[in-house]
Design an enzyme around this catalytic site. Structure first.
Site, PDB file in Angstrom:
ATOM      1  N   THR A  36     -73.398  -3.224 -33.084  1.00 42.65           N
ATOM      2  CA  THR A  36     -74.831  -3.558 -33.128  1.00 42.65           C
ATOM      3  C   THR A  36     -75.103  -4.442 -34.340  1.00 42.65           C
ATOM      4  O   THR A  36     -75.760  -5.487 -34.241  1.00 42.65           O
ATOM      5  CB  THR A  36     -75.682  -2.270 -33.194  1.00 42.65           C
ATOM      6  OG1 THR A  36     -75.433  -1.514 -32.016  1.00 42.65           O
ATOM      7  CG2 THR A  36     -77.159  -2.578 -33.300  1.00 42.65           C
ATOM      8  N   ASN A  51     -70.472  -3.758 -20.538  1.00 44.77           N
ATOM      9  CA  ASN A  51     -70.308  -2.336 -20.824  1.00 44.77           C
ATOM     10  C   ASN A  51     -70.695  -1.426 -19.656  1.00 44.77           C
ATOM     11  O   ASN A  51     -70.268  -0.283 -19.605  1.00 44.77           O
ATOM     12  CB  ASN A  51     -71.094  -1.926 -22.086  1.00 44.77           C
ATOM     13  CG  ASN A  51     -72.509  -2.422 -22.073  1.00 44.77           C
ATOM     14  OD1 ASN A  51     -72.749  -3.624 -21.982  1.00 44.77           O
ATOM     15  ND2 ASN A  51     -73.449  -1.525 -22.148  1.00 44.77           N
ATOM     16  N   GLN A  99     -66.157  -4.003 -25.630  1.00 44.78           N
ATOM     17  CA  GLN A  99     -65.508  -3.267 -24.540  1.00 44.78           C
ATOM     18  C   GLN A  99     -64.185  -3.916 -24.107  1.00 44.78           C
ATOM     19  O   GLN A  99     -63.540  -3.447 -23.172  1.00 44.78           O
ATOM     20  CB  GLN A  99     -66.447  -3.175 -23.322  1.00 44.78           C
ATOM     21  CG  GLN A  99     -67.727  -2.408 -23.582  1.00 44.78           C
ATOM     22  CD  GLN A  99     -67.530  -0.894 -23.652  1.00 44.78           C
ATOM     23  OE1 GLN A  99     -66.466  -0.363 -23.327  1.00 44.78           O
ATOM     24  NE2 GLN A  99     -68.560  -0.180 -24.081  1.00 44.78           N
ATOM     25  N   SER A 140     -66.194  -2.817 -32.347  1.00 38.60           N
ATOM     26  CA  SER A 140     -66.622  -1.532 -32.879  1.00 38.60           C
ATOM     27  C   SER A 140     -65.471  -0.530 -32.783  1.00 38.60           C
ATOM     28  O   SER A 140     -64.809  -0.443 -31.746  1.00 38.60           O
ATOM     29  CB  SER A 140     -67.803  -1.042 -32.047  1.00 38.60           C
ATOM     30  OG  SER A 140     -68.302   0.158 -32.568  1.00 38.60           O
ATOM     31  N   ALA A 141     -65.246   0.264 -33.839  1.00 35.66           N
ATOM     32  CA  ALA A 141     -64.069   1.146 -33.861  1.00 35.66           C
ATOM     33  C   ALA A 141     -64.174   2.320 -32.896  1.00 35.66           C
ATOM     34  O   ALA A 141     -63.164   2.775 -32.369  1.00 35.66           O
ATOM     35  CB  ALA A 141     -63.843   1.667 -35.286  1.00 35.66           C
ATOM     36  N   HIS A 142     -65.412   2.808 -32.638  1.00 40.80           N
ATOM     37  CA  HIS A 142     -65.485   4.051 -31.842  1.00 40.80           C
ATOM     38  C   HIS A 142     -65.201   3.848 -30.358  1.00 40.80           C
ATOM     39  O   HIS A 142     -65.141   4.814 -29.606  1.00 40.80           O
ATOM     40  CB  HIS A 142     -66.819   4.778 -32.076  1.00 40.80           C
ATOM     41  CG  HIS A 142     -68.023   4.181 -31.425  1.00 40.80           C
ATOM     42  ND1 HIS A 142     -68.522   4.649 -30.236  1.00 40.80           N
ATOM     43  CD2 HIS A 142     -68.828   3.176 -31.804  1.00 40.80           C
ATOM     44  CE1 HIS A 142     -69.609   3.970 -29.918  1.00 40.80           C
ATOM     45  NE2 HIS A 142     -69.808   3.060 -30.850  1.00 40.80           N
ATOM     46  N   THR A 152     -72.059  -0.543 -50.151  1.00 35.22           N
ATOM     47  CA  THR A 152     -70.787   0.105 -50.493  1.00 35.22           C
ATOM     48  C   THR A 152     -69.926   0.268 -49.251  1.00 35.22           C
ATOM     49  O   THR A 152     -70.417   0.658 -48.191  1.00 35.22           O
ATOM     50  CB  THR A 152     -71.066   1.486 -51.144  1.00 35.22           C
ATOM     51  OG1 THR A 152     -71.844   1.250 -52.317  1.00 35.22           O
ATOM     52  CG2 THR A 152     -69.786   2.209 -51.506  1.00 35.22           C
ATOM     53  N   CYS A 198     -76.675   3.922 -23.999  1.00 37.04           N
ATOM     54  CA  CYS A 198     -77.808   3.570 -24.857  1.00 37.04           C
ATOM     55  C   CYS A 198     -79.104   3.540 -24.064  1.00 37.04           C
ATOM     56  O   CYS A 198     -80.165   3.733 -24.601  1.00 37.04           O
ATOM     57  CB  CYS A 198     -77.591   2.213 -25.507  1.00 37.04           C
ATOM     58  SG  CYS A 198     -75.967   2.033 -26.208  1.00 37.04           S
TER      59      CYS A 198
HETATM   60  N1  PMP Z   1     -71.908  -4.080 -27.409  1.00 33.48           N
HETATM   61  C1  PMP Z   1     -71.352  -3.445 -26.368  1.00 33.48           C
HETATM   62  C2  PMP Z   1     -70.799  -4.243 -25.226  1.00 33.48           C
HETATM   63  C3  PMP Z   1     -71.269  -2.047 -26.352  1.00 33.48           C
HETATM   64  O1  PMP Z   1     -70.707  -1.417 -25.325  1.00 33.48           O
HETATM   65  C4  PMP Z   1     -71.796  -1.321 -27.457  1.00 33.48           C
HETATM   66  C5  PMP Z   1     -71.737   0.193 -27.482  1.00 33.48           C
HETATM   67  N2  PMP Z   1     -72.397   0.800 -26.389  1.00 33.48           N
HETATM   68  C6  PMP Z   1     -72.368  -2.042 -28.507  1.00 33.48           C
HETATM   69  C7  PMP Z   1     -72.394  -3.409 -28.447  1.00 33.48           C
HETATM   70  C8  PMP Z   1     -72.923  -1.318 -29.709  1.00 33.48           C
HETATM   71  O2  PMP Z   1     -71.875  -0.853 -30.497  1.00 33.48           O
HETATM   72  P1  PMP Z   1     -72.080   0.161 -31.721  1.00 33.48           P
HETATM   73  O3  PMP Z   1     -72.242   1.504 -31.100  1.00 33.48           O
HETATM   74  O4  PMP Z   1     -70.847   0.051 -32.513  1.00 33.48           O
HETATM   75  O5  PMP Z   1     -73.270  -0.288 -32.479  1.00 33.48           O
END
Ligand code: PMP
Length: 416
Positions: free
Chosen positions: A73, A159, A197, A217-219, A255, A344
């Site tokens: 994001t 996504n 993705q 994004s790492a998660h 930080t 989301c």
């Molecule tokens: N872009 C895409 C294509 C995603 O799938 C997501 C996560 N749903 C995001 C952005 C947002 O990522 P983050 O949760 O790391 O902010």
């Protein structure tokens, strides 16, 4: 209670054991601030440098082109707003409004960032529509380019429906386009992709893709939440958007999240291994098996998005006369976790903007289910999920049939 089955890996992934093990010392033993000059700080800085090298290596970039952020994001906001800020910081551009091209089915962080700069009167935006298979046509991008276009942002993998966009082709188009723009004295077009993705499954070499900016994004890759990165090609016209300290080459103040950065570096370094590649191939077979069974065994079901140009972990279905929210909740009660639309936006009752963009009617978009597989998914999980979905869909259809009957009965009785 039967074993819970998680089929929502596009929403987030568990942190891999190997990743967690590398992160742990940076919470309690090696807790220095990477900006401090003493040995505690230097130890943290070294860990960050190592993660930056691993990340750069994965993307075929130089370490100084990797900026750590709090997630995709933030990376997407920095990419879009940072390019616009840079445009206006050049005095000769003060009175020229720039143009951005993006797509209607981006993640909301890209869509909303674009809408914000448009509302603030800082840019004109063109939103490109995908084709019915959920893939953008490069010719539509080409047609949308104007003299004042400065940024194109197209996601790599959607996504919700998992469709893969022709990033490499757009990159090649822009390389040619930018050459002729130099001759004409027009601003160069910066190319950004949200690869959040895609990182797990597709080639993300920034030079192959021809991108100047790339978000991740790492998660989503078995790393921790709250950490991500933005690749910024050397020389790209972009400014920081958050004021503060000099961290991250002055591109992202604040930080450092040292354990998070260490975790991201480790997670990225595990993707190209033989083990992960083998897992991904198995996952695709399992996903194909899931699609086959669902379409064959559940009447009036369809797969949303291309079957071929698709991420190996994604299947997105619509069921006629079924409410997706009801299906999701019933599945959750049975211990099966999926998603309607994206995580989301689930909870919001408006139909998915992605499904509408590929031509689904709102009622069909409401009856959608996203199933995303991960490295822990087994055939047994898929079989159990299919059986449950079959039963629940049938039950929900009966209920909605009864409600409709009731409605017709009542309207007949009370014609007013
Ligand atoms: N872009 C895409 C294509 C995603 O799938 C997501 C996560 N749903 C995001 C952005 C947002 O990522 P983050 O949760 O790391 O902010």
């Amino acid at each position: 209670m039967p074993k819970k089955i998680y089929l929502d890996y596009a929403a987030t992934t568990p942190v891999a054991k190997e990743v967690l093990n590398e992160m742990l010392p940076y919470f309690s033993e090696r807790y220095g601030n990477a900006m401090s000059v003493h040995s505690f700080g230097q130890e943290a800085l070294q860990a960050i440098d190592n993660a930056r090298e691993r990340t750069a290596d994965f993307f075929g970039a130089s370490p100084s082109e990797i900026i750590f952020t709090s997630g995709a994001t933030e990376s997407n906001n920095l990419a879009i707003k940072g390019v616009i800020k840079s445009h206006y910081s050049n005095l000769k551009n003060k009175n020229t409004k720039p143009h951005i091209i993006t797509t209607v089915f981006e993640h909301h962080c890209v869509l909303n960032a674009c809408e914000t700069v448009e509302k603030d009167g800082l840019a004109e935006i063109t939103f490109i529509q995908p084709k019915k298979d959920g893939v953008i046509d490069v010719r539509d991008i080409k047609k949308a380019i104007r003299d004042n276009t400065i940024l194109i942002s197209v996601m790599y993998v959607n996504n919700e429906i998992g469709t893969v966009q022709p990033i490499e082709k757009i990159g090649a188009l822009l390389k040619k386009e930018n050459k002729s723009r130099v001759e004409k004295g027009l601003p160069l077009i910066i190319f950004h992709t949200d690869a959040t993705q895609a990182v797990n499954y597709f080639n993300c070499d920034v030079n192959n893709l021809g991108v100047d900016l790339l978000s991740m994004s790492a998660h989503k890759i078995y790393g921790p939440k709250g950490i991500g990165a933005l690749y910024i090609r050397k020389g790209t016209a972009i400014k920081h958007i958050q004021d503060g300290g000099d961290q991250e080459y002055k591109m992202r103040a604040g930080t450092h999240n040292v354990p998070g950065i260490v975790g991201l570096g480790k997670a990225v370094s595990m993707i190209k291994t033989e083990k992960t590649q083998k897992k991904n191939a198995e996952m695709m077979e399992l996903r194909n098996y899931l699609i086959q069974r669902m379409l064959k065994e559940i009447p009036k079901s369809r797969l949303n998005g291309s079957t071929i140009k698709r991420s190996p972990n994604n299947a997105n279905f619509s069921f006629k006369d079924v409410e997706g929210e009801g299906l999701l909740l019933s599945l959750d009660m049975e211990g099966i976790a999926c998603s309607t639309g994206s995580a989301c936006s689930s909870g919001a009752l408006s139909p998915s903007h992605v499904l509408l963009s590929i031509g689904l009617q709102p009622e069909d978009a409401h009856g959608s289910l996203r199933i995303t597989l991960g490295k822990n998914t087994t055939k047994k999980d898929i079989d159990a999920a299919v059986e449950k979905i079959k039963t629940i869909v049938e039950r929900l259809r009966k209920i909605s049939g009864k409600v409709l009957e009731e409605f017709y009965y009542q309207t007949k009785q009370n014609p007013a």
